[in-house]
Design a protein around this motif. Sequence first.
Motif, PDB file in Angstrom:
ATOM      1  N   ALA A  87      45.034  60.774  -5.129  1.00 36.59           N
ATOM      2  CA  ALA A  87      43.589  60.715  -4.907  1.00 36.59           C
ATOM      3  C   ALA A  87      43.057  59.300  -5.129  1.00 36.59           C
ATOM      4  CB  ALA A  87      42.883  61.694  -5.842  1.00 36.59           C
ATOM      5  N   PHE A  88      43.617  58.605  -6.115  1.00 35.59           N
ATOM      6  CA  PHE A  88      43.186  57.229  -6.397  1.00 35.59           C
ATOM      7  C   PHE A  88      43.446  56.303  -5.216  1.00 35.59           C
ATOM      8  CE2 PHE A  88      45.643  53.333  -7.426  1.00 35.59           C
ATOM      9  CZ  PHE A  88      44.572  52.451  -7.544  1.00 35.59           C
ATOM     10  N   VAL A  89      44.639  56.373  -4.645  1.00 36.07           N
ATOM     11  CA  VAL A  89      44.975  55.501  -3.508  1.00 36.07           C
ATOM     12  C   VAL A  89      44.041  55.778  -2.340  1.00 36.07           C
ATOM     13  CG1 VAL A  89      46.730  54.925  -1.801  1.00 36.07           C
ATOM     14  CG2 VAL A  89      47.387  55.240  -4.190  1.00 36.07           C
TER      15      VAL A  89
ATOM     16  N   THR B 138      43.101  45.712  -0.179  1.00 36.87           N
ATOM     17  CA  THR B 138      42.947  47.003  -0.856  1.00 36.87           C
ATOM     18  C   THR B 138      44.228  47.821  -0.757  1.00 36.87           C
ATOM     19  OG1 THR B 138      40.576  47.031  -0.375  1.00 36.87           O
ATOM     20  CG2 THR B 138      41.595  49.121  -0.962  1.00 36.87           C
ATOM     21  N   VAL B 139      44.823  47.856   0.421  1.00 37.80           N
ATOM     22  CA  VAL B 139      46.079  48.582   0.603  1.00 37.80           C
ATOM     23  C   VAL B 139      47.143  48.048  -0.346  1.00 37.80           C
ATOM     24  CG1 VAL B 139      47.995  48.999   2.194  1.00 37.80           C
ATOM     25  CG2 VAL B 139      45.643  49.249   2.998  1.00 37.80           C
ATOM     26  N   ALA B 140      47.334  46.737  -0.363  1.00 43.53           N
ATOM     27  CA  ALA B 140      48.381  46.134  -1.186  1.00 43.53           C
ATOM     28  C   ALA B 140      48.136  46.387  -2.671  1.00 43.53           C
ATOM     29  CB  ALA B 140      48.452  44.637  -0.909  1.00 43.53           C
ATOM     30  N   MET B 141      46.904  46.155  -3.127  1.00 44.32           N
ATOM     31  CA  MET B 141      46.610  46.293  -4.557  1.00 44.32           C
ATOM     32  C   MET B 141      46.656  47.742  -5.005  1.00 44.32           C
ATOM     33  SD  MET B 141      46.035  44.296  -7.086  1.00 44.32           S
ATOM     34  CE  MET B 141      45.659  44.539  -8.833  1.00 44.32           C
ATOM     35  N   SER B 142      46.205  48.663  -4.180  1.00 42.18           N
ATOM     36  CA  SER B 142      46.228  50.081  -4.571  1.00 42.18           C
ATOM     37  C   SER B 142      47.655  50.587  -4.729  1.00 42.18           C
ATOM     38  CB  SER B 142      45.463  50.934  -3.554  1.00 42.18           C
ATOM     39  OG  SER B 142      46.045  50.861  -2.266  1.00 42.18           O
ATOM     40  N   VAL B 143      48.550  50.112  -3.887  1.00 40.31           N
ATOM     41  CA  VAL B 143      49.961  50.510  -4.012  1.00 40.31           C
ATOM     42  C   VAL B 143      50.548  49.957  -5.307  1.00 40.31           C
ATOM     43  CG1 VAL B 143      52.261  50.179  -3.034  1.00 40.31           C
ATOM     44  CG2 VAL B 143      50.347  50.770  -1.545  1.00 40.31           C
TER      45      VAL B 143
ATOM     46  N   ALA C  27      54.064  54.551   1.246  1.00 37.55           N
ATOM     47  CA  ALA C  27      54.076  54.144  -0.155  1.00 37.55           C
ATOM     48  C   ALA C  27      53.478  55.220  -1.051  1.00 37.55           C
ATOM     49  CB  ALA C  27      53.306  52.828  -0.317  1.00 37.55           C
ATOM     50  N   THR C  28      52.419  55.873  -0.568  1.00 40.65           N
ATOM     51  CA  THR C  28      51.798  56.937  -1.354  1.00 40.65           C
ATOM     52  C   THR C  28      52.759  58.102  -1.555  1.00 40.65           C
ATOM     53  OG1 THR C  28      49.625  56.332  -0.453  1.00 40.65           O
ATOM     54  CG2 THR C  28      49.819  58.492  -1.496  1.00 40.65           C
ATOM     55  N   ILE C  29      53.507  58.435  -0.519  1.00 41.06           N
ATOM     56  CA  ILE C  29      54.503  59.503  -0.636  1.00 41.06           C
ATOM     57  C   ILE C  29      55.578  59.123  -1.645  1.00 41.06           C
ATOM     58  CG2 ILE C  29      56.334  60.736   0.600  1.00 41.06           C
ATOM     59  CD1 ILE C  29      54.570  60.558   3.107  1.00 41.06           C
ATOM     60  N   VAL C  30      56.042  57.879  -1.586  1.00 40.56           N
ATOM     61  CA  VAL C  30      57.065  57.410  -2.521  1.00 40.56           C
ATOM     62  C   VAL C  30      56.554  57.483  -3.957  1.00 40.56           C
ATOM     63  CG1 VAL C  30      58.385  55.405  -3.274  1.00 40.56           C
ATOM     64  CG2 VAL C  30      58.212  55.932  -0.837  1.00 40.56           C
ATOM     65  N   VAL C  31      55.325  57.025  -4.160  1.00 38.60           N
ATOM     66  CA  VAL C  31      54.728  57.058  -5.496  1.00 38.60           C
ATOM     67  C   VAL C  31      54.601  58.497  -5.994  1.00 38.60           C
ATOM     68  CG1 VAL C  31      52.554  56.687  -6.725  1.00 38.60           C
ATOM     69  CG2 VAL C  31      53.508  54.858  -5.317  1.00 38.60           C
TER      70      VAL C  31
ATOM     71  N   ILE D 203      39.145  54.312   0.925  1.00 41.16           N
ATOM     72  CA  ILE D 203      37.933  54.842   1.553  1.00 41.16           C
ATOM     73  C   ILE D 203      36.704  54.077   1.068  1.00 41.16           C
ATOM     74  CG2 ILE D 203      36.394  56.850   1.654  1.00 41.16           C
ATOM     75  CD1 ILE D 203      38.924  58.600   1.617  1.00 41.16           C
ATOM     76  N   VAL D 204      36.638  53.812  -0.228  1.00 41.07           N
ATOM     77  CA  VAL D 204      35.498  53.076  -0.792  1.00 41.07           C
ATOM     78  C   VAL D 204      35.377  51.698  -0.142  1.00 41.07           C
ATOM     79  CG1 VAL D 204      34.629  51.938  -2.870  1.00 41.07           C
ATOM     80  CG2 VAL D 204      35.430  54.292  -2.988  1.00 41.07           C
ATOM     81  N   THR D 205      36.507  51.021   0.036  1.00 41.81           N
ATOM     82  CA  THR D 205      36.479  49.708   0.683  1.00 41.81           C
ATOM     83  C   THR D 205      35.889  49.800   2.084  1.00 41.81           C
ATOM     84  OG1 THR D 205      38.255  48.625  -0.553  1.00 41.81           O
ATOM     85  CG2 THR D 205      37.974  47.951   1.732  1.00 41.81           C
ATOM     86  N   GLN D 206      36.318  50.785   2.851  1.00 44.72           N
ATOM     87  CA  GLN D 206      35.819  50.920   4.227  1.00 44.72           C
ATOM     88  C   GLN D 206      34.339  51.288   4.255  1.00 44.72           C
ATOM     89  OE1 GLN D 206      37.566  49.925   6.835  1.00 44.72           O
ATOM     90  NE2 GLN D 206      39.238  49.455   5.417  1.00 44.72           N
ATOM     91  N   VAL D 207      33.903  52.120   3.319  1.00 47.27           N
ATOM     92  CA  VAL D 207      32.487  52.498   3.249  1.00 47.27           C
ATOM     93  C   VAL D 207      31.624  51.279   2.912  1.00 47.27           C
ATOM     94  CG1 VAL D 207      30.788  53.830   1.944  1.00 47.27           C
ATOM     95  CG2 VAL D 207      32.919  54.907   2.678  1.00 47.27           C
ATOM     96  N   ILE D 208      32.085  50.489   1.931  1.00 41.58           N
ATOM     97  CA  ILE D 208      31.337  49.282   1.558  1.00 41.58           C
ATOM     98  C   ILE D 208      31.278  48.315   2.733  1.00 41.58           C
ATOM     99  CG2 ILE D 208      31.361  47.236   0.091  1.00 41.58           C
ATOM    100  CD1 ILE D 208      32.584  48.920  -2.115  1.00 41.58           C
TER     101      ILE D 208
END
Length: 274
Positions: free
Chosen positions: A77-79, A117-122, A55-59, A84-89
Amino acid sequence: MAAGVGLLWRFFVRTERGQLLDTVALEGNAIGQDRVDGLASTVLNAVSFGSLAVATIVVAVIALARGRVLLTVVVTAFVATANIVTQVIKQGIYRPDFGVDPERVTAGNSFPSGHATVAMSVVIALVLVVPPKARGVAAVLGALYATTAGVATMSLGWHRPSDVAGAVLVVGGCAALACLLLVLAHGRDARVKTDDARPLAVALLMIASALLLAVSAGALWWVDGVATTPVDELGRGTLMAAYGGAAAGIAGVVSAVTALTLAAMHRVVPWRTG
């Protein structure tokens, strides 16, 4: 957004009452679960780090096709940052054991949800890169998708409602920072067209958010007044109200974050940048 994540963590993770309400809502997934298991599994099977990469590549390709190199870099970078922030938290939070949910306490902390997080970031990335005329439709359909994915994690028992809401707010906060970077980078060279705004879609999402959050608050208040420990002694009505209220809350948070992002897009990604 950061304050929202903090409040959710403080109440739903760190207090016994919050854990109880979360658990009651999660236990409600057993009602009619056999009817939604197939759909929920299908939705979540498509939400993975592999699909995130695709999805990131498509975007990025969409942004490059529009000649927006800076936007391509920032969105990519945002995606990555949001996930990463979610996993760190998640790794840094300790969930105390109040004896509310002994079956899941051994699994450790689950706040915030990686799948959500994956779904919303996309979804937010797509709203950032699509042409102005498609932003409204992309935002509304994206909100529906992110809501479906978030509720599906709860329906399958993977995540508590607060996990999903926290993930959505993490993405919203990272999106706000990405938007700020874009605005600062464009500076006075940006040429904004007010016709590129999508007030109808923003209004639709905000109204939906207000109604859904009101329903969620009402359900939370009612369940809080009748819920007792242990959870397995609660009636069907209480479980249904908790589950429905939690689903409405997830949808309300998703709608609000999507609407706030969409409302700024005609200035964040202007018609011309030079």
